[in-house]
Design an enzyme around this catalytic site. Structure first.
Site, short mmCIF file in Angstrom:
data_model
loop_
_atom_site.label_atom_id
_atom_site.label_comp_id
_atom_site.label_asym_id
_atom_site.label_seq_id
_atom_site.Cartn_x
_atom_site.Cartn_y
_atom_site.Cartn_z
N ARG A 67 27.01 -89.51 64.01
CA ARG A 67 27.73 -88.57 64.87
C ARG A 67 28.14 -89.18 66.21
NH1 ARG A 67 24.65 -83.67 64.40
NH2 ARG A 67 24.10 -84.74 62.50
N ARG B 242 25.68 -99.19 71.04
CA ARG B 242 24.34 -98.69 70.72
C ARG B 242 23.53 -99.91 70.29
NH1 ARG B 242 22.56 -93.55 67.31
NH2 ARG B 242 23.09 -92.71 69.35
N HIS C 195 20.14 -92.45 76.55
CA HIS C 195 21.31 -92.07 75.75
C HIS C 195 22.12 -91.13 76.65
CE1 HIS C 195 23.97 -91.10 72.66
NE2 HIS C 195 23.17 -90.59 71.74
#
Lengths: 419, 308
Positions: free
Chosen positions: B59, B109, B137
């Site tokens: 996602r 990431r 995050h």
């Protein structure tokens, strides 16, 4: 070539000239004469405004990665760094590839260091391949003159193995050295557990991992009535426990790595891998306890903790970076800076000379006429700032570059050589 | 250049409250754009963005990619398992190779905390942290706070509880920083083995009791519990976690107020959250996903120095 050290203050409690300022004449590797004034007869003069002389330093916690990891450090560069740092004897950790767990490996290491200005004393692996399972052939290695046995930076997790090792070395009054870290508590921790590790999101190991193993090993040493040396303690509780154990007469000795006296975990704020060390950098409170431990002789020795790594092993993500720094060149200046308010020069030098030498049962090289010249000369009060080019070590990964330290090593004599 | 106080978005810790407010204002505008028939603006048509995912993500990666495309940026995607980069090419080399192809921004990431900071010291391109290990995050925290604000208005004094594995969660840490900057009170709740020892020093409260925490909070942000990723078992079983900390409809019904339920996904229905909760009127889980695109558009837009 004869050398004449002019107006050198001698720091050597075993010498008649202790704390006196004298001229010292060295020729053919022997201290020929010590006197108030020695006339210069074409000798090479060594002088400094503030010249001091002590026995050569002895390091009990040093990694020189030959064989196996020569890209980090080989015997030549490692021993050059040692001499540059004032050391004339270094005890080498067994964590090479292959590990130093048999007589043949010991002999090989000795052959590499033959005729060097710096003497080496290999530390034999306590267990085969440093796996912490079966004892290595300790007696066979001992016959090569070894006294210290350890699995290096690998702590011995199995208490039974450590107990057997402690018992086994009693035959020759040997010493077992253990890195204190309960690995299923430290759990691959990348730094000391605290507020900063929480903020950085890094897996962290609590001081408990060290404290627990110190506690266990004190019990084991007491039970087996044998000698244990805590090689690189870093926590307040470790100091406390060792102090108590010494009071009880248990045969414990302890050492601290120089960097542990000056650096704390707040320096990891930017994930700088030059501060990734094992034992981890702890807190200011721990540093204070370590300094107190040095002062009251709970801690016997100061090590370099030399564990050089290649730049490629450091210039990566923090978790992927190796632990350790290059430290031989800078150890004395780091320790001197850290202890400038707490230890006299005399007290500090004990931790670098006679105490570690006694642990290895080395023959004392007193600063007396007729003795072999095994000594270090330096200016203990000069401010010094290291640059990469000042390091003899192959590895330049140290957090101390550019930092104001104290104490300039001017050179060493040993084995009829000088540097 | 960047209209935020920082060149990069490495984490919430180092941005200001004003940055957060500006991101929210900008996201509100983009959210409006996303309701239009033509959901695309030309703002970043001169910008090339590389999405580098060294750790699996569905996602977040899709959300970033969509945000970039809605802004008309050129997008390239790169995915690699962490182990291959660890043993082979270094992170810095990999990224420099990609930058050599003239990339302006990097969305990354990475499994290692601090990887983005390391990278920022070696490259010129702007970096957006899409998750670095168990550290931060930031865009998740921003979209979470933005979604909360939509429900509750100003977050000052509001009580936010975060449930689950706090120890291994980058979402928790970023949420804590973001919510505190906005004046909210934060409590974390989970089994003691999954709560960091020093978390209270960040100014949050700790609870081991889910029911009590629900009674305290205005928002319950429920994190995913993963047993499979833990080398060590910090809890005996998911079943037991569910019994002790799973949020159920019955618990919500027992409260004398209506709280907001959130989850950053992916959900384990029947573990940390009961289906009846996830699908209830309390839940804003899908709004979070929708807001994610607007927030990421705002971050990219502001970092690229667009707007006035």
């Amino acid at each position: 070539m004869a050398y004449l050290l002019k107006k050198a203050t001698i720091i050597d409690a075993q010498s008649l000239h202790h704390l006196q300022q004298k001229d010292i004449l060295i020729d053919k590797g022997i201290i020929q004469k010590i006197a108030q004034t020695i006339p210069n007869e074409k000798h090479k003069i060594i002088e400094n405004d503030n010249l001091y002389v002590s026995q050569g330093f002895v390091d009990l916690n040093c990694h020189i990665y030959q064989p196996g990891f020569e890209y980090r450090e080989d015997m030549n560069t490692g021993l050059a760094a040692a001499a540059n740092g004032g050391f004339t004897t270094v005890a080498l950790m067994p964590n090479t590839l292959p590990v130093i767990d048999n007589k043949g490996q010991v002999a090989y290491l000795k052959s590499l260091a033959k005729n060097n200005i710096v003497d080496i004393v290999p530390i034999g692996a306590l267990s085969k391949n440093c796996e912490g399972k079966d004892l290595a052939e300790i007696y066979d290695m001992q016959s090569e003159g070894l006294r210290l046995f350890s699995d290096g930076y690998k702590s011995v997790e199995n208490a039974g193995v450590l107990e057997r090792a402690l018992l086994y070395v009693k035959k020759f009054d040997g010493v077992i050295m253990n890195h204190s870290d309960v690995r299923n508590i430290s759990n691959d921790g990348q730094m000391n557990e605290g507020v900063l590790s929480t903020k950085l999101g890094l897996p962290a190991s609590p001081k408990l991992a060290e404290d627990l193993m110190v506690a266990r090993d004190i019990y084991l040493a007491e039970h087996s009535d044998s000698r244990i040396h805590f090689t690189n303690i870093s926590t307040e509780n470790a100091v406390k426990q060792i102090r108590e154990a010494k009071k009880k007469g248990i045969k414990v000795t302890a050492a601290v790595n120089a960097y542990s006296l000056l650096l704390d975990d707040s320096l990891l704020l930017e994930y700088d891998t030059n501060f990734k060390l094992n034992p981890h950098l702890r807190t200011k409170k721990d540093i204070k306890a370590l300094l107190n431990g040095l002062k009251d002789a709970t801690i016997d020795c100061i090590n370099s903790g030399h564990n050089p790594k290649h730049n490629d092993e450091k210039k990566v993500e923090f978790e992927n970076a190796e632990f350790g720094i290059s430290a031989l060149d800078t150890a004395f200046a780091v320790a001197r800076k850290a202890t400038e308010k707490t230890l006299s020069l005399e007290e500090l030098l004990e931790k670098f000379t006679s105490n570690p030498a006694n642990l290895l049962k080395l023959q004392a090289n007193k600063i007396e006429e007729g003795q072999a010249a095994n000594l270090c000369f330096f200016n203990p009060d000069e401010e010094i700032v290291f640059e990469a080019k000042d390091l003899e070590s192959k590895s330049k990964n140290t957090p101390f570059l550019g930092m104001k330290l104290k104490g300039n090593i001017l050179g060493v004599f040993n084995n009829n050589k000088t540097k | 250049m960047s209209l935020l106080s920082q060149k990069h978005l490495l984490g919430i810790e180092h941005i200001t409250k004003e940055d957060i407010k500006l991101i929210f204002e900008t996201a509100t505008e983009f959210k409006e754009v996303l309701q239009r028939k033509i959901k695309k603006v030309p703002s970043l048509r001169d910008i090339t963005i590389a999405n580098l995912f060294f750790e699996n993500s569905t996602r977040t990666r899709i959300s970033f990619e969509l945000a970039e495309k809605r802004l008309s940026a050129d997008v390239i995607n790169f995915s690699a398992a962490s182990s291959s980069t660890k043993k082979g090419e270094t992170l810095i080399d990999t990224v420099n190779n990609i930058l050599a192809m003239k990339v302006d921004m990097i969305v990354m990431r990475h499994p290692n905390p601090g990887a983005h900071l390391l990278l920022s010291k070696h490259i010129d391109a702007q970096i957006v942290n899409a998750g670095d290990g168990t550290h931060e995050h930031p865009t998740q925290a921003l979209l979470d706070a933005f979604s909360m604000q939509e429900q509750l208005g100003d977050l000052k004094g509001k009580k936010i509880a975060i449930f689950g594995d706090i120890k291994h969660s980058r979402v928790a840490l970023s949420n804590i920083y973001c919510l505190q900057k906005l004046g909210a009170k934060v409590k974390v709740c989970g089994p003691p083995t999954l709560i960091p020892k020093y978390i209270e020093s960040l100014g949050v409260e700790v609870s081991y009791n889910a029911q009590e925490t629900l009674e305290w909070c205005d928002v319950a942000n429920i994190l995913r519990i993963q047993l499979e990723r833990q080398d060590i078992k910090y809890i005996p079983s998911l079943r037991e976690y569910n019994i002790a900390f799973g949020i159920t409809k019955k618990m919500l019904d027992s409260l004398d107020k209506k709280i907001v339920v959130m989850h950053p996904g992916p959900m384990n229905r029947g573990v940390e959250i009961e289906s009846d909760v996830a699908d209830s009127e309390h839940s804003i889980i899908l709004q979070q996903v929708e807001n994610g695109v607007a927030i990421r558009m705002a971050v990219l837009y502001l970092l690229a120095g667009k707007g006035s």
